[in-house]
Design a protein around this motif. Structure first.
Motif, mmCIF file in Angstrom:
data_model
loop_
_atom_site.group_PDB
_atom_site.id
_atom_site.type_symbol
_atom_site.label_atom_id
_atom_site.label_comp_id
_atom_site.label_asym_id
_atom_site.label_seq_id
_atom_site.Cartn_x
_atom_site.Cartn_y
_atom_site.Cartn_z
ATOM 1 N N UNK A 1 0.827 -1.211 0.000
ATOM 2 C CA UNK A 1 0.000 0.000 0.000
ATOM 3 C C UNK A 1 0.857 1.255 0.000
ATOM 4 N N UNK A 2 1.937 1.229 0.792
ATOM 5 C CA UNK A 2 2.808 2.402 0.887
ATOM 6 C C UNK A 2 3.508 2.688 -0.434
ATOM 7 N N UNK A 3 3.958 1.633 -1.117
ATOM 8 C CA UNK A 3 4.696 1.807 -2.366
ATOM 9 C C UNK A 3 3.788 2.238 -3.502
ATOM 10 N N UNK A 4 2.641 1.597 -3.627
ATOM 11 C CA UNK A 4 1.777 1.835 -4.787
ATOM 12 C C UNK A 4 0.646 2.827 -4.528
ATOM 13 N N UNK A 5 0.369 3.082 -3.253
ATOM 14 C CA UNK A 5 -0.798 3.909 -2.935
ATOM 15 C C UNK A 5 -0.670 5.371 -3.327
ATOM 16 N N UNK A 6 0.396 6.008 -2.857
ATOM 17 C CA UNK A 6 0.529 7.434 -3.090
ATOM 18 C C UNK A 6 -0.613 8.184 -2.404
ATOM 19 N N UNK A 7 -0.684 9.461 -2.620
ATOM 20 C CA UNK A 7 -1.789 10.243 -2.074
ATOM 21 C C UNK A 7 -2.641 10.767 -3.209
ATOM 22 N N UNK A 8 -3.899 11.037 -2.898
ATOM 23 C CA UNK A 8 -4.819 11.553 -3.912
ATOM 24 C C UNK A 8 -4.285 12.869 -4.478
ATOM 25 N N UNK A 9 -3.695 13.684 -3.630
ATOM 26 C CA UNK A 9 -3.163 14.976 -4.072
ATOM 27 C C UNK A 9 -2.021 14.797 -5.065
ATOM 28 N N UNK A 10 -1.136 13.839 -4.812
ATOM 29 C CA UNK A 10 -0.020 13.588 -5.718
ATOM 30 C C UNK A 10 -0.519 13.060 -7.061
ATOM 31 N N UNK A 11 -1.531 12.198 -7.022
ATOM 32 C CA UNK A 11 -2.100 11.667 -8.265
ATOM 33 C C UNK A 11 -2.702 12.786 -9.097
ATOM 34 N N UNK A 12 -3.456 13.669 -8.467
ATOM 35 C CA UNK A 12 -4.058 14.813 -9.173
ATOM 36 C C UNK A 12 -2.962 15.716 -9.736
ATOM 37 N N UNK A 13 -1.913 15.938 -8.947
ATOM 38 C CA UNK A 13 -0.801 16.781 -9.397
ATOM 39 C C UNK A 13 -0.133 16.173 -10.618
ATOM 40 N N UNK A 14 0.076 14.861 -10.588
ATOM 41 C CA UNK A 14 0.727 14.168 -11.688
ATOM 42 C C UNK A 14 -0.095 14.246 -12.966
ATOM 43 N N UNK A 15 -1.393 13.980 -12.866
ATOM 44 C CA UNK A 15 -2.262 13.996 -14.049
ATOM 45 C C UNK A 15 -2.399 15.406 -14.615
ATOM 46 N N UNK A 16 -2.505 16.399 -13.732
ATOM 47 C CA UNK A 16 -2.643 17.791 -14.181
ATOM 48 C C UNK A 16 -1.378 18.254 -14.895
ATOM 49 N N UNK A 17 -0.236 18.002 -14.273
ATOM 50 C CA UNK A 17 1.037 18.400 -14.878
ATOM 51 C C UNK A 17 1.240 17.695 -16.214
#
Length: 212
Positions: free
Chosen positions: A95-111
């Motif tokens: 979970x720690x390796x693959x989970x990430x945070x919702x904020x980081x996922x949004x940041x990645x997709x937006x960028x």
């Protein structure tokens, strides 16, 4: 060849998201996410596709990458929340390796969506001005400018408010310098791939013509 390049593009995207949790020390000069060593190569791939197959093909590749990233995130999330087998002792690490945070996922997709479409736009604006000459210029200019946007948007959206502004700016600067360095040194690779892709596209066209 177009399918081959698109497959590499999408594969690099998914791989960069998976390994982004790992941070490494670049000779004491900067701390970078492991994704940086993979993601930087997505830009020359779209440049090669755009140079050989056109702007629309490059945009379709970017869209495909965005959709695949969304599905990959969904399936990873499902995998995390599936009940672990009684003997599976690594659920927390998984979970720690693959989970990430919702904020980081949004940041990645937006960028990603902003910078990749900007890369295609700048590349083809320069191509319409210079024609088939000066590939080095449109490759580097489009990549360097779009990487600035990508780095700034991602780090700002992902980490603003979690660290001092000075640290945030330092993180943006060090990652961007690394990306610019890679963009410059990968120029010969772009020329090589364009040459090979054009040859493959010509051969495909000839084969199709003969078959027809």
């Amino acid at each position: 060849m177009h399918l081959f390049l698109t497959s590499f593009f999408v594969g690099f995207l998914v791989l960069s998201n998976i390994i982004s949790v790992k941070l490494f020390d670049l000779w004491g000069l900067a701390i970078l996410p492991a994704a940086a060593i993979v993601y930087v190569f997505t830009y020359p791939i779209t440049d090669v596709i755009g140079e050989v197959y056109g702007k629309k093909a490059a945009q379709q590749t970017v869209k495909a990458g965005f959709i695949v990233q969304i599905f990959a995130s969904i399936f990873i999330l499902i995998a995390i929340y599936l009940p672990p087998a009684p003997f599976f002792a690594d659920q927390d690490a998984f979970s720690a390796i693959l989970g990430g945070s919702f904020r980081v996922i949004i940041a990645s997709l937006t960028a990603y969506i902003v910078s990749q479409f900007l890369d295609v736009y700048i590349f083809h604006r320069l191509r319409s001005k210079h024609g088939s000459s000066k590939l080095w210029l449109r490759n580097n200019a489009s990549t360097i400018l779009s990487q600035l946007v990508d780095t700034t948007v991602f780090i700002t959206v992902a980490f603003y408010g979690t660290m001092p502004t000075s640290a945030l700016l330092a993180l943006i600067a060090t990652q961007y310098i690394f990306k610019v360095f890679v963009a410059i040194i990968d120029t010969p690779l772009v020329y090589f791939l364009v040459k090979k892709t054009k040859a493959a596209a010509k051969k495909e066209a000839e084969t199709t013509s003969i078959s027809a």
